[in-house]
Design a protein around this motif. Structure first.
Motif, PDB file in Angstrom:
ATOM      1  N   LEU A 165      -6.825   0.031  13.297  1.00  0.00           N
ATOM      2  CA  LEU A 165      -6.112  -0.243  14.555  1.00  0.00           C
ATOM      3  C   LEU A 165      -5.666   1.077  15.172  1.00  0.00           C
ATOM      4  N   PRO A 166      -5.604   1.150  16.504  1.00  0.00           N
ATOM      5  CA  PRO A 166      -5.049   2.359  17.111  1.00  0.00           C
ATOM      6  C   PRO A 166      -3.523   2.345  17.031  1.00  0.00           C
ATOM      7  N   VAL A 167      -2.983   2.845  15.931  1.00  0.00           N
ATOM      8  CA  VAL A 167      -1.528   2.839  15.725  1.00  0.00           C
ATOM      9  C   VAL A 167      -0.992   4.253  15.958  1.00  0.00           C
ATOM     10  N   ALA A 168      -0.066   4.384  16.896  1.00  0.00           N
ATOM     11  CA  ALA A 168       0.569   5.694  17.122  1.00  0.00           C
ATOM     12  C   ALA A 168       1.679   5.920  16.093  1.00  0.00           C
ATOM     13  N   TRP A 169       2.480   4.894  15.893  1.00  0.00           N
ATOM     14  CA  TRP A 169       3.577   4.968  14.924  1.00  0.00           C
ATOM     15  C   TRP A 169       3.678   3.644  14.180  1.00  0.00           C
ATOM     16  N   ALA A 170       3.911   3.733  12.863  1.00  0.00           N
ATOM     17  CA  ALA A 170       4.233   2.540  12.083  1.00  0.00           C
ATOM     18  C   ALA A 170       5.679   2.661  11.628  1.00  0.00           C
ATOM     19  N   PHE A 171       6.430   1.576  11.812  1.00  0.00           N
ATOM     20  CA  PHE A 171       7.830   1.540  11.385  1.00  0.00           C
ATOM     21  C   PHE A 171       7.934   0.617  10.179  1.00  0.00           C
ATOM     22  N   PRO A 172       8.250   1.201   9.026  1.00  0.00           N
ATOM     23  CA  PRO A 172       8.152   0.442   7.776  1.00  0.00           C
ATOM     24  C   PRO A 172       9.456  -0.261   7.384  1.00  0.00           C
ATOM     25  N   GLY A 173       9.372  -1.013   6.293  1.00  0.00           N
ATOM     26  CA  GLY A 173      10.522  -1.726   5.755  1.00  0.00           C
ATOM     27  C   GLY A 173      11.477  -0.823   4.983  1.00  0.00           C
ATOM     28  N   HIS A 174      11.015   0.335   4.589  1.00  0.00           N
ATOM     29  CA  HIS A 174      11.867   1.318   3.904  1.00  0.00           C
ATOM     30  C   HIS A 174      11.418   2.712   4.351  1.00  0.00           C
ATOM     31  N   GLY A 175      12.384   3.595   4.535  1.00  0.00           N
ATOM     32  CA  GLY A 175      12.046   4.993   4.790  1.00  0.00           C
ATOM     33  C   GLY A 175      11.660   5.266   6.234  1.00  0.00           C
ATOM     34  N   PRO A 176      11.223   6.504   6.486  1.00  0.00           N
ATOM     35  CA  PRO A 176      10.975   6.981   7.854  1.00  0.00           C
ATOM     36  C   PRO A 176       9.677   6.447   8.448  1.00  0.00           C
ATOM     37  N   PRO A 177       9.545   6.536   9.783  1.00  0.00           N
ATOM     38  CA  PRO A 177       8.320   6.090  10.447  1.00  0.00           C
ATOM     39  C   PRO A 177       7.115   6.954  10.066  1.00  0.00           C
ATOM     40  N   ILE A 178       5.922   6.398  10.310  1.00  0.00           N
ATOM     41  CA  ILE A 178       4.660   7.026   9.891  1.00  0.00           C
ATOM     42  C   ILE A 178       3.849   7.336  11.150  1.00  0.00           C
ATOM     43  N   ASP A 179       3.453   8.599  11.329  1.00  0.00           N
ATOM     44  CA  ASP A 179       2.716   8.953  12.554  1.00  0.00           C
ATOM     45  C   ASP A 179       1.223   9.127  12.309  1.00  0.00           C
ATOM     46  N   ASP A 180       0.778   9.109  11.044  1.00  0.00           N
ATOM     47  CA  ASP A 180      -0.653   9.260  10.769  1.00  0.00           C
ATOM     48  C   ASP A 180      -1.094   8.137   9.837  1.00  0.00           C
ATOM     49  N   VAL A 181      -1.257   6.951  10.397  1.00  0.00           N
ATOM     50  CA  VAL A 181      -1.610   5.785   9.574  1.00  0.00           C
ATOM     51  C   VAL A 181      -2.970   5.968   8.890  1.00  0.00           C
ATOM     52  N   PRO A 182      -4.035   6.391   9.609  1.00  0.00           N
ATOM     53  CA  PRO A 182      -5.330   6.537   8.901  1.00  0.00           C
ATOM     54  C   PRO A 182      -5.251   7.547   7.758  1.00  0.00           C
ATOM     55  N   GLY A 183      -4.515   8.654   7.959  1.00  0.00           N
ATOM     56  CA  GLY A 183      -4.389   9.661   6.906  1.00  0.00           C
ATOM     57  C   GLY A 183      -3.660   9.112   5.693  1.00  0.00           C
ATOM     58  N   LEU A 184      -2.579   8.381   5.949  1.00  0.00           N
ATOM     59  CA  LEU A 184      -1.810   7.797   4.851  1.00  0.00           C
ATOM     60  C   LEU A 184      -2.653   6.763   4.102  1.00  0.00           C
ATOM     61  N   VAL A 185      -3.367   5.920   4.849  1.00  0.00           N
ATOM     62  CA  VAL A 185      -4.213   4.904   4.208  1.00  0.00           C
ATOM     63  C   VAL A 185      -5.297   5.587   3.371  1.00  0.00           C
ATOM     64  N   ALA A 186      -5.888   6.655   3.890  1.00  0.00           N
ATOM     65  CA  ALA A 186      -6.936   7.368   3.131  1.00  0.00           C
ATOM     66  C   ALA A 186      -6.367   7.877   1.805  1.00  0.00           C
ATOM     67  N   ARG A 187      -5.124   8.411   1.838  1.00  0.00           N
ATOM     68  CA  ARG A 187      -4.519   8.900   0.587  1.00  0.00           C
ATOM     69  C   ARG A 187      -4.242   7.747  -0.384  1.00  0.00           C
ATOM     70  N   ARG A 188      -3.763   6.629   0.136  1.00  0.00           N
ATOM     71  CA  ARG A 188      -3.506   5.464  -0.719  1.00  0.00           C
ATOM     72  C   ARG A 188      -4.808   4.951  -1.348  1.00  0.00           C
ATOM     73  N   LEU A 189      -5.871   4.871  -0.554  1.00  0.00           N
ATOM     74  CA  LEU A 189      -7.150   4.361  -1.071  1.00  0.00           C
ATOM     75  C   LEU A 189      -7.690   5.286  -2.152  1.00  0.00           C
TER      76      LEU A 189
END
Ligand SMILES: [Zn+2]
Length: 330
Positions: A235-259
């Motif tokens: 998805l074209p996400v500029a910012w993700a606001f999570p249930g805990h902790g600070p917002p996320i500005d690089d969703v694809p990068g974070l997902v790549a690290r998790r995968l």
């Protein structure tokens, strides 16, 4: 929220309220959408400091609990929905969530007993010593005080939209961390309220769950989670606001690290089977030699998630022997 955390394009009507929890994860982020009606996304645990902080945060916006017209509950974990029953009784607000959360939220005691029995059986089959199984069972029971039943008044399913402020948000059902977890997405602003599907500083643990109905197969939560991570990364996400902790500005990068993290863990688990068949408990002991029983449960849950995937790939198989499931390489 400080200025630095409030990115460009964050709507005026939306506010982040942080309330304390008694859990190691720390505070939980709730999202207040002003408008008609004022809507609160997640409510926090049934825990006096959470109630106090929430009421004070609402008061700072000129609102009382009774003014909230709608509670949206992202998933059936007590840090997110625990005090919804008490708040809904106090305000008469609508309570919306995914149907997969209905049973646990509404029929809390009965559904919790079913879940406790499922986890005792699962942990026993995973080769966990009985005293550890019972200890985790006891801790789970003690955790029960942080939620009360709440009867949802409506369903939010994948593809539905919900009005927040003066804009429509899309509901994404993203099972993984929990089977009924929903995210909310605003397509014009490219904003995602990601709940615990995506956290910046913690790798959300997709916990093994029982089937929704007795007699069905157990859902493969880690496999679901990986599918839903890929969906959100596309998805074209500029910012993700999570249930805990600070917002996320690089969703694809974070997902790549998790995968990548999950891929490596899967390979590590496969390697433990090189020296012969093992139970999930034994595998978890090889990966993490020293853990308290609750973290041991989480580790076994993680191992089972990976074995599910390795099994689907045809790389491992299992057999039940004397009540214990032994896994081997194929
Ligand atoms: Zn949480």
């Amino acid at each position: 929220m400080t200025k630095a955390q409030r990115p460009l394009g964050f709507p005026e009507y939306l506010h982040i309220l942080q309330v304390p929890t008694p859990f190691p994860v720390g505070p939980v982020n709730l999202y207040l959408a002003e408008g008609d009606p004022p809507t609160l996304i997640d409510v926090g645990p049934r825990y006096a400091p959470a109630r106090e902080v929430l009421e004070a945060a609402l008061a700072a916006k000129g609102l009382r609990l009774a003014d909230i017209g709608c509670f949206v509950l992202t998933h059936a974990h007590s840090d997110h929905y625990g005090q919804a029953g008490e708040l809904a009784a106090a305000s008469g607000a609508a309570v919306l969530t995914h149907p997969a959360n209905f049973a646990l939220m509404a029929d809390y005691e009965v559904e919790r007993e079913r879940r406790l029995a499922f986890y005792r059986t699962l942990m026993g089959e995973a080769g966990t010593p009985q005293e550890e199984v019972l200890l985790v069972d006891r801790v789970r029971r003690q955790m029960g005080v942080f939620a009360v039943p709440v009867r949802p008044t409506g369903a939010l399913k994948d593809g539905d939209t919900i009005r927040l402020g003066d804009e429509d948000w899309q509901v994404l059902h993203t099972p993984g961390h929990a089977g009924g977890l929903i995210c909310l997405y605003q397509p014009q602003r490219h904003l995602l309220l990601s709940s615990d599907h995506l956290l910046r500083d913690i790798s959300s643990n997709p916990i093994v769950e029982p089937p929704e109905q007795e007699g069905e197969n157990r859902p493969r939560r880690l496999a679901d989670y990986i599918d839903q991570l890929q969906r959100v990364a596309a998805l074209p996400v500029a910012w993700a606001f999570p249930g805990h902790g600070p917002p996320i500005d690089d969703v694809p990068g974070l997902v790549a690290r998790r995968l990548e993290f999950h891929r490596r863990r899967g390979e590590e688990i496969l390697q433990t089977l090189e020296s012969g068949p093992k139970t999930p408990y034994e595998i978890s002991r090889m990966l993490f030699p020293r853990l308290d029983p609750v973290n041991r449960f989480l580790a076994i849950s993680e191992v089972i998630g990976h074995l599910d995937i390795l099994e689907a790939e045809g790389r491992v198989s299992s057999a039940l022997e004397d009540g214990v499931r032994l896994w081997r390489r194929t």
